[in-house]
Design a protein around this motif. Structure first.
Motif, PDB file in Angstrom:
ATOM      1  N   ALA A 149      74.721  48.334 111.167  1.00  0.00           N
ATOM      2  CA  ALA A 149      73.454  48.393 111.898  1.00  0.00           C
ATOM      3  C   ALA A 149      72.261  48.531 110.963  1.00  0.00           C
ATOM      4  CB  ALA A 149      73.481  49.566 112.874  1.00  0.00           C
ATOM      5  N   ALA A 150      72.473  49.143 109.806  1.00  0.00           N
ATOM      6  CA  ALA A 150      71.368  49.342 108.873  1.00  0.00           C
ATOM      7  C   ALA A 150      70.822  48.019 108.348  1.00  0.00           C
ATOM      8  CB  ALA A 150      71.820  50.223 107.706  1.00  0.00           C
ATOM      9  N   ASP A 151      71.672  46.964 108.341  1.00  0.00           N
ATOM     10  CA  ASP A 151      71.227  45.659 107.837  1.00  0.00           C
ATOM     11  C   ASP A 151      70.446  44.882 108.898  1.00  0.00           C
ATOM     12  OD1 ASP A 151      72.504  46.195 105.438  1.00  0.00           O
ATOM     13  OD2 ASP A 151      74.368  45.202 106.045  1.00  0.00           O
ATOM     14  N   ILE A 152      70.670  45.232 110.173  1.00  0.00           N
ATOM     15  CA  ILE A 152      69.977  44.537 111.283  1.00  0.00           C
ATOM     16  C   ILE A 152      69.429  45.594 112.250  1.00  0.00           C
ATOM     17  CG2 ILE A 152      71.088  42.262 111.211  1.00  0.00           C
ATOM     18  CD1 ILE A 152      73.355  43.303 112.869  1.00  0.00           C
ATOM     19  N   PRO A 153      68.465  46.361 111.821  1.00  0.00           N
ATOM     20  CA  PRO A 153      68.004  47.537 112.586  1.00  0.00           C
ATOM     21  C   PRO A 153      67.325  47.215 113.907  1.00  0.00           C
ATOM     22  CG  PRO A 153      66.535  47.106 110.738  1.00  0.00           C
ATOM     23  CD  PRO A 153      67.690  46.184 110.566  1.00  0.00           C
ATOM     24  N   ASN A 154      66.826  46.006 114.074  1.00  0.00           N
ATOM     25  CA  ASN A 154      66.081  45.677 115.289  1.00  0.00           C
ATOM     26  C   ASN A 154      66.877  44.818 116.270  1.00  0.00           C
ATOM     27  OD1 ASN A 154      63.432  46.936 114.723  1.00  0.00           O
ATOM     28  ND2 ASN A 154      63.411  45.502 112.993  1.00  0.00           N
ATOM     29  N   LEU A 155      68.202  44.792 116.078  1.00  0.00           N
ATOM     30  CA  LEU A 155      69.034  43.950 116.918  1.00  0.00           C
ATOM     31  C   LEU A 155      69.012  44.441 118.368  1.00  0.00           C
ATOM     32  CD1 LEU A 155      70.874  41.463 116.421  1.00  0.00           C
ATOM     33  CD2 LEU A 155      72.808  43.046 116.496  1.00  0.00           C
ATOM     34  N   VAL A 156      68.791  43.494 119.281  1.00  0.00           N
ATOM     35  CA  VAL A 156      68.723  43.809 120.715  1.00  0.00           C
ATOM     36  C   VAL A 156      69.978  43.307 121.441  1.00  0.00           C
ATOM     37  CG1 VAL A 156      67.451  43.391 122.848  1.00  0.00           C
ATOM     38  CG2 VAL A 156      66.203  43.763 120.704  1.00  0.00           C
ATOM     39  N   ALA A 157      70.482  42.148 121.028  1.00  0.00           N
ATOM     40  CA  ALA A 157      71.655  41.569 121.695  1.00  0.00           C
ATOM     41  C   ALA A 157      72.616  41.013 120.653  1.00  0.00           C
ATOM     42  CB  ALA A 157      71.228  40.470 122.663  1.00  0.00           C
ATOM     43  N   MET A 158      73.925  41.248 120.887  1.00  0.00           N
ATOM     44  CA  MET A 158      74.932  40.729 119.953  1.00  0.00           C
ATOM     45  C   MET A 158      76.160  40.302 120.745  1.00  0.00           C
ATOM     46  SD  MET A 158      76.720  42.388 116.554  1.00  0.00           S
ATOM     47  CE  MET A 158      77.066  43.971 117.306  1.00  0.00           C
ATOM     48  N   SER A 159      76.692  39.145 120.352  1.00  0.00           N
ATOM     49  CA  SER A 159      77.942  38.663 120.930  1.00  0.00           C
ATOM     50  C   SER A 159      78.985  38.588 119.824  1.00  0.00           C
ATOM     51  CB  SER A 159      77.748  37.285 121.560  1.00  0.00           C
ATOM     52  OG  SER A 159      78.993  36.788 122.016  1.00  0.00           O
ATOM     53  N   ILE A 160      80.053  39.353 119.983  1.00  0.00           N
ATOM     54  CA  ILE A 160      81.130  39.368 118.990  1.00  0.00           C
ATOM     55  C   ILE A 160      82.472  39.204 119.714  1.00  0.00           C
ATOM     56  CG2 ILE A 160      81.383  41.883 119.003  1.00  0.00           C
ATOM     57  CD1 ILE A 160      81.820  41.710 115.943  1.00  0.00           C
ATOM     58  N   SER A 161      82.427  38.439 120.823  1.00  0.00           N
ATOM     59  CA  SER A 161      83.642  38.205 121.608  1.00  0.00           C
ATOM     60  C   SER A 161      84.583  37.259 120.871  1.00  0.00           C
ATOM     61  CB  SER A 161      83.284  37.626 122.976  1.00  0.00           C
ATOM     62  OG  SER A 161      82.651  36.370 122.823  1.00  0.00           O
ATOM     63  N   ARG A 162      85.874  37.329 121.237  1.00  0.00           N
ATOM     64  CA  ARG A 162      86.905  36.455 120.682  1.00  0.00           C
ATOM     65  C   ARG A 162      86.996  36.570 119.160  1.00  0.00           C
ATOM     66  NH1 ARG A 162      86.728  30.873 124.325  1.00  0.00           N
ATOM     67  NH2 ARG A 162      86.695  31.928 126.358  1.00  0.00           N
ATOM     68  N   ASN A 163      86.962  37.764 118.661  1.00  0.00           N
ATOM     69  CA  ASN A 163      87.191  38.037 117.250  1.00  0.00           C
ATOM     70  C   ASN A 163      88.474  38.844 117.102  1.00  0.00           C
ATOM     71  OD1 ASN A 163      84.767  37.398 115.094  1.00  0.00           O
ATOM     72  ND2 ASN A 163      84.003  37.459 117.205  1.00  0.00           N
ATOM     73  N   LYS A 164      88.592  39.567 116.014  1.00  0.00           N
ATOM     74  CA  LYS A 164      89.750  40.424 115.786  1.00  0.00           C
ATOM     75  C   LYS A 164      89.350  41.892 115.855  1.00  0.00           C
ATOM     76  CE  LYS A 164      92.326  37.068 113.000  1.00  0.00           C
ATOM     77  NZ  LYS A 164      93.020  36.822 111.709  1.00  0.00           N
ATOM     78  N   LEU A 165      88.373  42.155 116.684  1.00  0.00           N
ATOM     79  CA  LEU A 165      87.877  43.515 116.844  1.00  0.00           C
ATOM     80  C   LEU A 165      88.910  44.362 117.605  1.00  0.00           C
ATOM     81  CD1 LEU A 165      85.237  45.179 116.300  1.00  0.00           C
ATOM     82  CD2 LEU A 165      84.555  44.580 118.632  1.00  0.00           C
ATOM     83  N   ASN A 166      89.327  45.466 117.008  1.00  0.00           N
ATOM     84  CA  ASN A 166      90.305  46.353 117.646  1.00  0.00           C
ATOM     85  C   ASN A 166      89.651  47.479 118.424  1.00  0.00           C
ATOM     86  OD1 ASN A 166      92.243  45.932 114.700  1.00  0.00           O
ATOM     87  ND2 ASN A 166      92.662  44.994 116.682  1.00  0.00           N
ATOM     88  N   SER A 167      88.514  47.938 117.923  1.00  0.00           N
ATOM     89  CA  SER A 167      87.807  49.043 118.578  1.00  0.00           C
ATOM     90  C   SER A 167      86.476  49.227 117.862  1.00  0.00           C
ATOM     91  CB  SER A 167      88.620  50.339 118.525  1.00  0.00           C
ATOM     92  OG  SER A 167      88.742  50.782 117.176  1.00  0.00           O
ATOM     93  N   PHE A 168      85.661  50.083 118.403  1.00  0.00           N
ATOM     94  CA  PHE A 168      84.435  50.499 117.711  1.00  0.00           C
ATOM     95  C   PHE A 168      84.151  51.928 118.140  1.00  0.00           C
ATOM     96  CE2 PHE A 168      83.492  47.854 121.370  1.00  0.00           C
ATOM     97  CZ  PHE A 168      82.653  48.651 122.155  1.00  0.00           C
ATOM     98  N   SER A 169      83.564  52.672 117.246  1.00  0.00           N
ATOM     99  CA  SER A 169      83.385  54.101 117.475  1.00  0.00           C
ATOM    100  C   SER A 169      82.032  54.417 118.103  1.00  0.00           C
ATOM    101  CB  SER A 169      83.516  54.859 116.153  1.00  0.00           C
ATOM    102  OG  SER A 169      82.442  54.512 115.293  1.00  0.00           O
TER     103      SER A 169
END
Length: 364
Positions: A75-95
């Motif tokens: 998040a520090a690299d994209i501090p002003n992000l409002v919307a993100m799509s990361i569907s259909r990846n290898k994401l197992n979880s997020f904290s």
């Protein structure tokens, strides 16, 4: 978009105020500093990206669908992000920390990933206020891939038990309880002499396999003598001389002299008792403190008293206070209360009568 770039260079020339860039379906494996930092919208969907490490301070929308990312971007690299799509990846979880690090995030599409429904992840999902309004496609597109017991279930509907969530703690607790249980057993066993009783029981069971009583032809001794080492002077120098030099002589079995060398001492005791016509106990304060005397007394009880034969002779070498007799000597207490015993008299005039009575008991 939809070009076969394969790779993009490190340095590119772009319009100074470029806000929107679509590099979807271009088969790029890695993003480089070629991407301008002025972007507000970046679409790199359907590529071979495994991470996202660009610093884009003005970026507001990021599309990473159909790549190979295993974690959310920093998040520090994209501090002003409002919307993100990361569907259909290898994401197992997020904290919780990763999610809340996107301060401006309003929409997050993390659907159609293989989520590991761990206790930490589920706890965060269930307790994070407003997460349902941020996650696109919630809850039908967020499915657990593991553990197997919940595979295929919606993340939002899964509830793991306390046991499943704290397995390491449970294992530690069980190990601690087992250790404490064993420790208590050891302490109690030591205090109440459980090891001695187990050894005694095992030896007795082994003895039970033998005939109840040795045939008359196998009787080798008139008496097996059980005594404490501290009383050996009286036994070996006084009693043995009186009995073995009598007319006719009595043959006594003494552990020092008659036990078979190299044979287990318990077997020696059992065999000697079985091959003796009588068992003679020389009782004293030392006797009730001797472990082997306890063995000999119990063996005599198991092998001989149960046959209801009058085969035991008790000699009280010195007065024994009842409180001095250990609890393990309950049989001795019982015997002394039910059987007549010979007391060794300090007066020499009475000693001759003592020997006559002892010889008569041995002959009976």
């Amino acid at each position: 978009s939809e070009n076969n770039f394969g790779e993009i260079p490190d340095v590119c020339e772009w319009p100074e105020n470029l806000k929107y860039l679509n590099l979807s379906s271009t088969q790029i494996p890695k993003l480089t500093t070629c991407i301008p930092s002025t972007l507000e919208v970046l679409d790199v969907s359907a590529n071979n990206l495994q991470d996202f490490g660009l610093q884009l301070p003005f970026l507001k929308e990021l599309y990473l669908t159909k790549n190979h990312l295993k974690t959310l971007p920093e998040a520090a690299d994209i501090p002003n992000l409002v919307a993100m799509s990361i569907s259909r990846n290898k994401l197992n979880s997020f904290s919780k920390e990763e999610f809340e690090s996107f301060k401006q995030m309003e929409l997050l599409d993390a659907s159609t990933n293989n989520f590991i429904c761990s206790c930490e992840f589920l706890s965060f999902i269930h307790h994070e206020a407003g997460i349902a309004q941020v996650l696109v496609g919630w809850p039908e597109s967020y499915i657990c891939d593991s553990p197997l017991t919940v595979r295929g279930a919606q993340v939002g509907s899964v509830r793991l038990s306390l046991m499943e969530c704290h397995q390491s703690l449970l294992v530690s607790l069980i190990c601690t309880l087992v250790f404490l249980f064993i420790l208590i057993l050891v302490v109690v066993g030591y205090k109440y002499h459980a090891v001695w009783y187990m050894r005694m029981t095992w030896a007795w069971l082994q003895a039970k396999r033998k005939p109840k009583r040795a045939p008359t032809k196998d009787i080798c001794y008139d008496a097996f003598v059980s005594y404490s080492e501290n009383d050996s002077n009286w036994v070996e120098n006084i009693m043995v001389q009186q009995l073995e030099q009598a007319c006719p002589p009595f043959r006594l079995c003494l552990h020092k002299r008659d036990f078979v060398p190299g044979k287990w001492i318990v077997d020696n005791i059992i065999d000697s008792i079985e091959k003796s016509h009588k068992t003679l106990f020389v009782l004293s304060e030392h006797f009730v403190q001797s472990e082997w005397c306890k063995y000999e007394l119990d063996f005599s009880h198991f092998r001989l008293f149960d046959e209801n034969n009058d085969v035991v002779i008790l000699i009280l070498l010195e007065p024994i206070q009842s409180h001095a007799i250990p609890k393990r000597f309950c049989k001795l207490r019982k015997i002394m209360n039910t059987k007549t015993y010979l007391e060794w008299p300090p007066d020499e005039e009475q000693q001759q009568m003592f020997w006559e009575n002892l010889k008569a008991a041995l002959k009976s």
